[in-house]
Design a protein around this motif. Sequence first.
Motif, PDB file in Angstrom:
ATOM      1  N   ASP A  95      25.787  -4.839  29.049  1.00 20.42           N
ATOM      2  CA  ASP A  95      26.018  -3.615  29.825  1.00 20.42           C
ATOM      3  C   ASP A  95      24.788  -3.269  30.661  1.00 20.42           C
ATOM      4  O   ASP A  95      24.897  -2.862  31.828  1.00 20.42           O
ATOM      5  CB  ASP A  95      26.337  -2.450  28.895  1.00 20.42           C
ATOM      6  N   ALA A  96      23.595  -3.424  30.053  1.00 18.60           N
ATOM      7  CA  ALA A  96      22.353  -3.035  30.727  1.00 18.60           C
ATOM      8  C   ALA A  96      22.073  -3.910  31.945  1.00 18.60           C
ATOM      9  O   ALA A  96      21.726  -3.415  33.020  1.00 18.60           O
ATOM     10  CB  ALA A  96      21.180  -3.102  29.745  1.00 18.60           C
ATOM     11  N   VAL A  97      22.213  -5.211  31.798  1.00 19.45           N
ATOM     12  CA  VAL A  97      21.886  -6.106  32.909  1.00 19.45           C
ATOM     13  C   VAL A  97      22.903  -5.981  34.044  1.00 19.45           C
ATOM     14  O   VAL A  97      22.580  -6.193  35.218  1.00 19.45           O
ATOM     15  CB  VAL A  97      21.753  -7.562  32.407  1.00 19.45           C
ATOM     16  N   ARG A  98      24.128  -5.575  33.696  1.00 27.55           N
ATOM     17  CA  ARG A  98      25.176  -5.407  34.714  1.00 27.55           C
ATOM     18  C   ARG A  98      25.202  -3.996  35.296  1.00 27.55           C
ATOM     19  O   ARG A  98      25.912  -3.743  36.268  1.00 27.55           O
ATOM     20  CB  ARG A  98      26.539  -5.725  34.100  1.00 27.55           C
ATOM     21  N   GLY A  99      24.486  -3.057  34.673  1.00 26.07           N
ATOM     22  CA  GLY A  99      24.517  -1.676  35.128  1.00 26.07           C
ATOM     23  C   GLY A  99      25.824  -0.979  34.798  1.00 26.07           C
ATOM     24  O   GLY A  99      26.280  -0.099  35.533  1.00 26.07           O
ATOM     25  N   ASN A 100      26.427  -1.311  33.643  1.00 29.27           N
ATOM     26  CA  ASN A 100      27.689  -0.723  33.220  1.00 29.27           C
ATOM     27  C   ASN A 100      27.494   0.384  32.192  1.00 29.27           C
ATOM     28  O   ASN A 100      26.447   0.483  31.553  1.00 29.27           O
ATOM     29  CB  ASN A 100      28.599  -1.794  32.605  1.00 29.27           C
ATOM     30  N   ASP A 101      28.528   1.213  32.020  1.00 27.95           N
ATOM     31  CA  ASP A 101      28.597   2.212  30.955  1.00 27.95           C
ATOM     32  C   ASP A 101      27.355   3.112  30.960  1.00 27.95           C
ATOM     33  O   ASP A 101      27.087   3.782  31.959  1.00 27.95           O
ATOM     34  CB  ASP A 101      28.792   1.507  29.607  1.00 27.95           C
ATOM     35  N   ARG A 102      26.566   3.118  29.886  1.00 31.57           N
ATOM     36  CA  ARG A 102      25.388   3.994  29.800  1.00 31.57           C
ATOM     37  C   ARG A 102      24.319   3.656  30.833  1.00 31.57           C
ATOM     38  O   ARG A 102      23.396   4.447  31.034  1.00 31.57           O
ATOM     39  CB  ARG A 102      24.755   3.890  28.401  1.00 31.57           C
ATOM     40  N   PHE A 103      24.437   2.493  31.461  1.00 32.46           N
ATOM     41  CA  PHE A 103      23.421   2.039  32.414  1.00 32.46           C
ATOM     42  C   PHE A 103      23.947   2.057  33.852  1.00 32.46           C
ATOM     43  O   PHE A 103      23.357   1.436  34.728  1.00 32.46           O
ATOM     44  CB  PHE A 103      22.952   0.633  32.030  1.00 32.46           C
ATOM     45  N   ARG A 104      25.039   2.774  34.069  1.00 33.92           N
ATOM     46  CA  ARG A 104      25.648   2.807  35.400  1.00 33.92           C
ATOM     47  C   ARG A 104      24.651   3.309  36.431  1.00 33.92           C
ATOM     48  O   ARG A 104      24.073   4.392  36.284  1.00 33.92           O
ATOM     49  CB  ARG A 104      26.888   3.698  35.396  1.00 33.92           C
ATOM     50  N   GLY A 105      24.436   2.522  37.457  1.00 34.66           N
ATOM     51  CA  GLY A 105      23.484   2.871  38.511  1.00 34.66           C
ATOM     52  C   GLY A 105      22.041   2.584  38.157  1.00 34.66           C
ATOM     53  O   GLY A 105      21.155   2.735  38.997  1.00 34.66           O
ATOM     54  N   ARG A 106      21.788   2.158  36.914  1.00 33.12           N
ATOM     55  CA  ARG A 106      20.416   1.872  36.471  1.00 33.12           C
ATOM     56  C   ARG A 106      20.371   0.561  35.686  1.00 33.12           C
ATOM     57  O   ARG A 106      20.070   0.556  34.491  1.00 33.12           O
ATOM     58  CB  ARG A 106      19.873   3.007  35.612  1.00 33.12           C
ATOM     59  N   PRO A 107      20.662  -0.539  36.320  1.00 28.85           N
ATOM     60  CA  PRO A 107      20.604  -1.823  35.606  1.00 28.85           C
ATOM     61  C   PRO A 107      19.191  -2.116  35.116  1.00 28.85           C
ATOM     62  O   PRO A 107      18.209  -1.683  35.732  1.00 28.85           O
ATOM     63  CB  PRO A 107      21.064  -2.839  36.650  1.00 28.85           C
ATOM     64  N   VAL A 108      19.115  -2.824  34.014  1.00 27.23           N
ATOM     65  CA  VAL A 108      17.829  -3.148  33.394  1.00 27.23           C
ATOM     66  C   VAL A 108      17.564  -4.642  33.563  1.00 27.23           C
ATOM     67  O   VAL A 108      18.433  -5.467  33.260  1.00 27.23           O
ATOM     68  CB  VAL A 108      17.847  -2.778  31.895  1.00 27.23           C
ATOM     69  N   PRO A 109      16.366  -5.026  34.022  1.00 29.99           N
ATOM     70  CA  PRO A 109      16.047  -6.449  34.206  1.00 29.99           C
ATOM     71  C   PRO A 109      15.699  -7.114  32.872  1.00 29.99           C
ATOM     72  O   PRO A 109      14.615  -7.664  32.686  1.00 29.99           O
ATOM     73  CB  PRO A 109      14.843  -6.411  35.151  1.00 29.99           C
ATOM     74  N   VAL A 110      16.645  -7.085  31.931  1.00 31.68           N
ATOM     75  CA  VAL A 110      16.411  -7.578  30.578  1.00 31.68           C
ATOM     76  C   VAL A 110      16.657  -9.081  30.527  1.00 31.68           C
ATOM     77  O   VAL A 110      17.588  -9.603  31.153  1.00 31.68           O
ATOM     78  CB  VAL A 110      17.308  -6.831  29.558  1.00 31.68           C
ATOM     79  N   ARG A 111      15.800  -9.768  29.780  1.00 31.50           N
ATOM     80  CA  ARG A 111      15.927 -11.208  29.599  1.00 31.50           C
ATOM     81  C   ARG A 111      15.773 -11.543  28.121  1.00 31.50           C
ATOM     82  O   ARG A 111      14.885 -11.026  27.435  1.00 31.50           O
ATOM     83  CB  ARG A 111      14.858 -11.960  30.408  1.00 31.50           C
ATOM     84  N   ALA A 112      16.633 -12.408  27.620  1.00 39.11           N
ATOM     85  CA  ALA A 112      16.583 -12.835  26.224  1.00 39.11           C
ATOM     86  C   ALA A 112      15.418 -13.787  26.000  1.00 39.11           C
ATOM     87  O   ALA A 112      15.112 -14.617  26.860  1.00 39.11           O
ATOM     88  CB  ALA A 112      17.883 -13.528  25.843  1.00 39.11           C
ATOM     89  N   ILE A 113      14.772 -13.653  24.841  1.00 38.54           N
ATOM     90  CA  ILE A 113      13.786 -14.668  24.459  1.00 38.54           C
ATOM     91  C   ILE A 113      14.164 -15.361  23.148  1.00 38.54           C
ATOM     92  O   ILE A 113      13.668 -16.457  22.880  1.00 38.54           O
ATOM     93  CB  ILE A 113      12.349 -14.112  24.384  1.00 38.54           C
ATOM     94  N   ALA A 114      15.037 -14.757  22.339  1.00 39.15           N
ATOM     95  CA  ALA A 114      15.475 -15.407  21.099  1.00 39.15           C
ATOM     96  C   ALA A 114      16.747 -14.746  20.595  1.00 39.15           C
ATOM     97  O   ALA A 114      16.913 -13.530  20.700  1.00 39.15           O
ATOM     98  CB  ALA A 114      14.392 -15.315  20.020  1.00 39.15           C
ATOM     99  N   VAL A 115      17.652 -15.557  20.048  1.00 42.85           N
ATOM    100  CA  VAL A 115      18.808 -15.062  19.301  1.00 42.85           C
ATOM    101  C   VAL A 115      18.377 -15.037  17.838  1.00 42.85           C
ATOM    102  O   VAL A 115      17.990 -16.071  17.291  1.00 42.85           O
ATOM    103  CB  VAL A 115      20.032 -15.974  19.492  1.00 42.85           C
TER     104      VAL A 115
END
Length: 326
Positions: A95-115
Amino acid sequence: MRDLSRRGLMVAGAGLTLAAPRLVRAQGAQQLAIATGTTGGVYYPLGGGLANMLSRQIPGMSATVEVTGGSVANLQLLGANRVGLIFTQVDAAVDAVRGNDRFRGRPVPVRAIAVIYTNRMQAVTVASTGVHSIPEMRGKRVSTGAPGSATEVMALRLIEAAGLDPQRDFRARERLSPAESTNAIKDGKLDAYFFVSGIPTSAITDLGATPGVQIVMIDHDTYTPRIVEKYGPVYFNEVIPAGTYPGQRTDNKQMSVANILAVREDMPAEMVTRLLRVTWDGREDLARTHSEARNFTLEGQKTAAAGVPWHPAAEAFWAAAGARLA
């Protein structure tokens, strides 16, 4: 950001000039803020163990842990550049990287480093309430999780899939942490609650071990296909074995989602590699902090499981370690 701990607020308000990404350099030292979750979950103890390892093994680093509402709050803090490393569920990160739901209009440049491990949706009640299914929560007092948590996001999706309206169909909808929810059930002020975490988690263990209480873990796996159809393939069914919690008599058929460690896309590659090397080499120490760290495996490092793009340095790290990312 009322979900920040007092310590976190002191760090955030110390008047330091923050260099992206939340890695403060002062007098030769580096300060890294790690956003975790509530004290009754798994993120917090694992974050504490990780902070200790990073502080010991990376010269000049001082890593600190922030107590937060959970994944949504962590991603918002990362987007605001107030923390450098976060624990998060994959659904919230997508949701954050797409700017959806709670992040609408404010996408976050989040990147995974580990599962790191799987988070389990746990719908919790006690036998005295008579609740044995999600629809039977109608007219009851229910907590859908702390504000800023991925528990709340996932719980509302599950409630919707079960045909309930959280605004109209509950006698009361609370937004409590797992520890607060357990105490409210003990005090007769709450009938059921949702919590998404690794297992076992201390708050639910506490409820199950309470004298005179028979814990009930509500099955909800039948709703997963409906949720996946609407929100995408980030959820999957698992089973919490009987006996995971005191008094848990049967297997709990539930819905799960992966957890990741994540940073901003602009974190320097060298720092990402350092963080991963310490974390991966110290996974046995983390497992002594919480058993869920045993599920941090090379086989788990899959691009599909990460949900959001890899940081390039992390992708290179896992490829060199022998992970089959595809």
